[in-house]
Design a protein around this motif. Structure first.
Motif, mmCIF file in Angstrom:
data_model
loop_
_atom_site.group_PDB
_atom_site.id
_atom_site.type_symbol
_atom_site.label_atom_id
_atom_site.label_comp_id
_atom_site.label_asym_id
_atom_site.label_seq_id
_atom_site.Cartn_x
_atom_site.Cartn_y
_atom_site.Cartn_z
ATOM 1 N N VAL A 33 0.865 -1.181 0.000
ATOM 2 C CA VAL A 33 0.000 0.000 0.000
ATOM 3 C C VAL A 33 0.898 1.225 0.000
ATOM 4 C CG1 VAL A 33 -1.811 1.255 1.229
ATOM 5 C CG2 VAL A 33 -1.797 -1.249 1.229
ATOM 6 N N SER A 34 0.560 2.204 -0.806
ATOM 7 C CA SER A 34 1.439 3.369 -0.976
ATOM 8 C C SER A 34 1.738 4.060 0.345
ATOM 9 C CB SER A 34 0.794 4.357 -1.958
ATOM 10 O OG SER A 34 -0.501 4.723 -1.505
ATOM 11 N N SER A 35 0.782 4.052 1.275
ATOM 12 C CA SER A 35 0.994 4.732 2.554
ATOM 13 C C SER A 35 1.804 3.906 3.546
ATOM 14 C CB SER A 35 -0.364 5.080 3.182
ATOM 15 O OG SER A 35 -1.105 3.884 3.404
ATOM 16 N N ASN A 36 2.001 2.611 3.218
ATOM 17 C CA ASN A 36 2.725 1.744 4.141
ATOM 18 C C ASN A 36 3.522 0.724 3.331
ATOM 19 O OD1 ASN A 36 3.636 0.419 6.388
ATOM 20 N ND2 ASN A 36 1.702 -0.634 6.827
ATOM 21 N N SER A 37 4.492 1.198 2.562
ATOM 22 C CA SER A 37 5.227 0.351 1.634
ATOM 23 C C SER A 37 6.437 -0.319 2.261
ATOM 24 C CB SER A 37 5.690 1.179 0.427
ATOM 25 O OG SER A 37 6.513 2.254 0.860
ATOM 26 N N SER A 38 6.784 0.026 3.495
ATOM 27 C CA SER A 38 7.939 -0.581 4.153
ATOM 28 C C SER A 38 7.472 -1.343 5.383
ATOM 29 C CB SER A 38 8.947 0.500 4.539
ATOM 30 O OG SER A 38 8.359 1.429 5.423
ATOM 31 N N GLY A 39 8.414 -1.949 6.070
ATOM 32 C CA GLY A 39 8.094 -2.703 7.274
ATOM 33 C C GLY A 39 7.976 -4.184 6.991
ATOM 34 N N THR A 40 7.745 -4.949 8.038
ATOM 35 C CA THR A 40 7.631 -6.393 7.908
ATOM 36 C C THR A 40 6.269 -6.765 7.338
ATOM 37 O OG1 THR A 40 6.743 -6.631 10.135
ATOM 38 C CG2 THR A 40 9.157 -6.676 9.895
ATOM 39 N N ILE A 41 6.140 -8.026 6.990
ATOM 40 C CA ILE A 41 4.882 -8.499 6.421
ATOM 41 C C ILE A 41 3.745 -8.358 7.426
ATOM 42 C CG2 ILE A 41 3.679 -10.559 5.578
ATOM 43 C CD1 ILE A 41 6.242 -11.461 4.309
ATOM 44 N N SER A 42 4.022 -8.670 8.669
ATOM 45 C CA SER A 42 2.974 -8.564 9.687
ATOM 46 C C SER A 42 2.528 -7.120 9.873
ATOM 47 C CB SER A 42 3.475 -9.142 11.018
ATOM 48 O OG SER A 42 4.654 -8.465 11.444
ATOM 49 N N ASP A 43 3.461 -6.147 9.685
ATOM 50 C CA ASP A 43 3.090 -4.737 9.804
ATOM 51 C C ASP A 43 2.261 -4.287 8.604
ATOM 52 O OD1 ASP A 43 4.464 -4.591 12.193
ATOM 53 O OD2 ASP A 43 6.338 -3.912 11.243
ATOM 54 N N ARG A 44 2.579 -4.819 7.421
ATOM 55 C CA ARG A 44 1.903 -4.390 6.197
ATOM 56 C C ARG A 44 0.572 -5.091 5.991
ATOM 57 N NH1 ARG A 44 6.528 -6.281 2.626
ATOM 58 N NH2 ARG A 44 4.816 -6.518 1.126
ATOM 59 N N LEU A 45 0.392 -6.239 6.603
ATOM 60 C CA LEU A 45 -0.777 -7.058 6.310
ATOM 61 C C LEU A 45 -2.107 -6.353 6.574
ATOM 62 C CD1 LEU A 45 -1.873 -9.751 5.359
ATOM 63 C CD2 LEU A 45 -1.649 -10.613 7.701
ATOM 64 N N PRO A 46 -2.316 -5.674 7.721
ATOM 65 C CA PRO A 46 -3.623 -5.017 7.949
ATOM 66 C C PRO A 46 -3.940 -3.967 6.881
ATOM 67 C CG PRO A 46 -2.394 -5.204 10.004
ATOM 68 C CD PRO A 46 -1.440 -5.563 8.924
ATOM 69 N N ALA A 47 -2.937 -3.148 6.510
ATOM 70 C CA ALA A 47 -3.195 -2.108 5.511
ATOM 71 C C ALA A 47 -3.487 -2.714 4.142
ATOM 72 C CB ALA A 47 -1.987 -1.168 5.428
ATOM 73 N N VAL A 48 -2.742 -3.741 3.789
ATOM 74 C CA VAL A 48 -2.980 -4.394 2.492
ATOM 75 C C VAL A 48 -4.359 -5.039 2.471
ATOM 76 C CG1 VAL A 48 -2.252 -6.291 1.000
ATOM 77 C CG2 VAL A 48 -0.540 -4.765 1.973
ATOM 78 N N ARG A 49 -4.719 -5.735 3.546
ATOM 79 C CA ARG A 49 -6.028 -6.382 3.604
ATOM 80 C C ARG A 49 -7.150 -5.358 3.465
ATOM 81 N NH1 ARG A 49 -7.412 -11.254 5.597
ATOM 82 N NH2 ARG A 49 -5.393 -11.472 6.659
ATOM 83 N N SER A 50 -7.001 -4.209 4.153
ATOM 84 C CA SER A 50 -8.026 -3.164 4.077
ATOM 85 C C SER A 50 -8.142 -2.610 2.662
ATOM 86 C CB SER A 50 -7.700 -2.048 5.063
ATOM 87 O OG SER A 50 -8.605 -0.977 4.932
ATOM 88 N N ALA A 51 -6.980 -2.386 2.003
ATOM 89 C CA ALA A 51 -6.994 -1.823 0.651
ATOM 90 C C ALA A 51 -7.614 -2.803 -0.344
ATOM 91 C CB ALA A 51 -5.573 -1.458 0.230
ATOM 92 N N VAL A 52 -7.278 -4.086 -0.228
ATOM 93 C CA VAL A 52 -7.817 -5.082 -1.157
ATOM 94 C C VAL A 52 -9.312 -5.261 -0.940
ATOM 95 C CG1 VAL A 52 -7.744 -7.521 -1.818
ATOM 96 C CG2 VAL A 52 -5.611 -6.276 -1.409
ATOM 97 N N GLU A 53 -9.737 -5.310 0.314
ATOM 98 C CA GLU A 53 -11.168 -5.456 0.585
ATOM 99 C C GLU A 53 -11.951 -4.255 0.078
ATOM 100 O OE1 GLU A 53 -11.390 -6.123 4.746
ATOM 101 O OE2 GLU A 53 -10.937 -8.281 4.630
ATOM 102 N N SER A 54 -11.374 -3.063 0.223
ATOM 103 C CA SER A 54 -12.038 -1.851 -0.282
ATOM 104 C C SER A 54 -12.139 -1.888 -1.800
ATOM 105 C CB SER A 54 -11.257 -0.616 0.173
ATOM 106 O OG SER A 54 -11.789 0.553 -0.407
ATOM 107 N N ALA A 55 -11.051 -2.310 -2.461
ATOM 108 C CA ALA A 55 -11.066 -2.394 -3.923
ATOM 109 C C ALA A 55 -12.094 -3.418 -4.397
ATOM 110 C CB ALA A 55 -9.671 -2.750 -4.438
ATOM 111 N N ALA A 56 -12.176 -4.564 -3.711
ATOM 112 C CA ALA A 56 -13.135 -5.600 -4.092
ATOM 113 C C ALA A 56 -14.576 -5.124 -3.904
ATOM 114 C CB ALA A 56 -12.891 -6.864 -3.273
ATOM 115 N N ALA A 57 -14.816 -4.386 -2.812
ATOM 116 C CA ALA A 57 -16.165 -3.867 -2.577
ATOM 117 C C ALA A 57 -16.559 -2.843 -3.636
ATOM 118 C CB ALA A 57 -16.232 -3.243 -1.174
ATOM 119 N N ASN A 58 -15.639 -1.950 -3.983
ATOM 120 C CA ASN A 58 -15.926 -0.967 -5.032
ATOM 121 C C ASN A 58 -16.143 -1.654 -6.379
ATOM 122 O OD1 ASN A 58 -15.795 1.415 -3.469
ATOM 123 N ND2 ASN A 58 -13.558 1.398 -3.551
#
Length: 512
Positions: free
Chosen positions: A412-437
């Motif tokens: 996710v552009s706002s959270n492109s660094s960090g470990t996988i566990s740190d990035r996972l919530p933001a990525v999940r939220s972005a993908v779910e939002s994209a799927a809903a739209n």
């Protein structure tokens, strides 16, 4: 894993929708591509290419974007046809070839047990006949055969034992005297019986296959005439070098068929792309049809139902499951094995090469028992769920396709660094939002970049130049390439995920 469905015509658009939000390299790229400035200033980014063809707007521009890698593996892209009744197609039963020639095993065993007795009886009769006609073995009448002669005679007896002693004791060939038929070496009748290959034909074969393969082909042709009772599968097989040009492979198939009068048959190998296998053809029956083609058309030799009505119809339908294969590549191979015109093969739509796909196929006047043996040669494909029908498939005869996509290395552009566990919530939220739209608002049905060509100058640019009557400019555009695609540039700066076809094309144009 993302799952969605779409009509057949929307296949490319669905991929493009993911790529557009990803803002990375094209879908076929295995890993994220290098930045444009590393590849050279002339290499446009995907966003620049999309804007050039009018792909500019999103249905949900405020949604958080994310980047990812699409089709890192071909198993990341799964496609299943949706049948007209709404059912998602799956391969439920894999067709496998049955056991062959089980009934012949006792017969062969019996022949082996009686061979010694037959050799003694028939061999003695031959020697007595030769002595009575004044034939001299090793220069003396009645002298024991040499080792070479004994081996040749035993070989002939072994072949004849399958036909019975009466055949072995039949009169010698009419083309040679009786004495010569007994004592002459195997090479003598071979030279007399094999039709000569003209110098022009020999030159044609060498120009296609080269001298070494040509010699092997001619030797195979001679073997067929020198051993007329040998079955085609027992004859040797010749494999050519790889012939990269399709036109030359077509020329090779035609040349073998015409020069050797259909005594040899050819097959483009599936496991060695571009190589051709040359082998003995099945014997022809009266009227010019081979045993194989007679059976394939429901001839008298075919066992079982002879009526297509009893089978359920003249069209055999089956499910094709393939991995990392073109639809036409697999179907051409099956058709060539059946000696079937490709026009008698029908399907609802072609499927992507790079992926795992499932679709229905129909073939006209093909029986199940003909198709099953070919599965022994299957490479990365399977068939199953065979049924007969009164009609074949038509192009577009499906409700759509179901896609299962695996997106890797998501950021996710706002959270492109960090470990996988740190990035996972933001990525999940972005993908779910994209799927809903996507579900609620749909998407803009753009033509994807692949519809505009795969090279630096798109087909739309070439078309515009043609419409402007600038034919020279159109030719220059077709032959244009980017310097970073040259093989020399790739060797100096490896690691870029650029298709090999693009590199080869640039190198060929530069050389030309």
């Amino acid at each position: 894993m993302a799952s969605t469905t779409a009509p057949e015509s929307d296949t490319a658009t669905m991929q493009t929708a993911v790529d557009t939000s990803a803002a990375l390299a094209p879908a076929e790229t295995a890993q994220p591509s290098k930045p444009a400035d590393e590849l050279g200033s002339s290499a446009p980014t995907q966003e620049e290419q999309e804007r050039a063809v009018g792909i500019t707007d999103y249905t949900s521009p405020d949604a958080p974007g994310f980047s990812c890698v699409v089709k890192h593996r071909y198993t990341d892209f799964l496609v299943n046809e949706i049948l007209p009744n709404g059912e998602v197609l799956h391969l439920t039963e894999i067709a496998k070839p049955g056991r062959q020639k089980q009934k012949q095993e006792p017969q062969l065993k019996q022949v082996g047990e009686s061979r010694k007795a037959e050799e003694e009886a028939v061999g003695g009769a031959k020697l007595d006949e030769a002595a009575s006609n004044g034939v001299h073995a090793n220069g003396h009448a009645g002298v024991k055969r040499s080792a070479d002669e004994a081996e040749t005679t035993d070989d002939n007896i072994a072949k004849k034992s399958k036909l019975g002693i009466a055949d072995v004791e039949a009169a010698p060939s009419e083309s040679m005297p009786a004495a010569a038929a007994v004592s002459a070496p195997d090479a003598a009748p071979r030279e007399a019986a094999v039709p000569a290959i003209s110098e022009a034909h020999n030159t044609t074969l060498i120009s296609i296959f080269g001298p070494t393969t040509t010699k092997s082909i001619i030797d195979l042709h001679a073997q067929i005439y020198s051993h007329p009772h040998r079955k085609p599968r027992d004859q040797p097989t010749v494999q050519s070098e790889v012939i990269s040009e399709k036109s030359k492979r077509t020329e090779a198939h035609s040349a073998i068929r015409e020069i050797f009068l259909s005594k040899l048959e050819t097959l483009t190998l599936q496991e060695v792309p571009g190589a051709i296998s040359i082998r003995a053809a099945p014997p022809q029956r009266a009227g010019g049809r081979t045993d194989v083609s007679t059976r394939s058309r429901g001839g008298k030799n075919h066992k079982g139902p002879t009526s297509w009505t009893e089978l359920g119809g003249e069209y055999l339908h089956f499910t094709l499951h393939k991995e990392n294969k073109d639809t036409m590549e697999v179907l051409h191979f099956i058709a060539s094995q059946l000696k079937l015109n490709i026009r008698n093969v029908q399907f609802a739509g072609t499927k992507d090469r790079r992926g795992v796909t499932v679709q229905r196929v129909s073939m006209y006047r093909v029986r199940k028992e003909q198709l099953l043996p070919i599965t022994r040669m299957a490479r990365n494909w399977h068939i199953g769920d065979l049924t007969h029908s009164n009609r074949g498939l038509e192009l577009g005869e499906l409700r759509g396709n179901e896609f299962h996509l695996t997106l890797r290395d998501c950021h996710v552009s706002s959270n492109s660094s960090g470990t996988i566990s740190d990035r996972l919530p933001a990525v999940r939220s972005a993908v779910e939002s994209a799927a809903a739209n996507f579900r609620d608002k749909g998407f803009v049905n753009y033509y994807g970049l692949q519809r505009f060509g795969t090279f630096s100058t798109g087909t739309h640019e070439v078309g515009r130049l043609i419409l402007q009557n600038n034919l020279e400019g159109a030719v220059d555009a077709i032959l244009s390439y980017q310097d970073h695609l040259l093989p020399s540039a790739q060797a100096a700066n490896p690691g870029h995920n650029i298709p090999q076809d693009d590199i080869d094309r640039a190198g060929a144009i530069e050389y030309w």
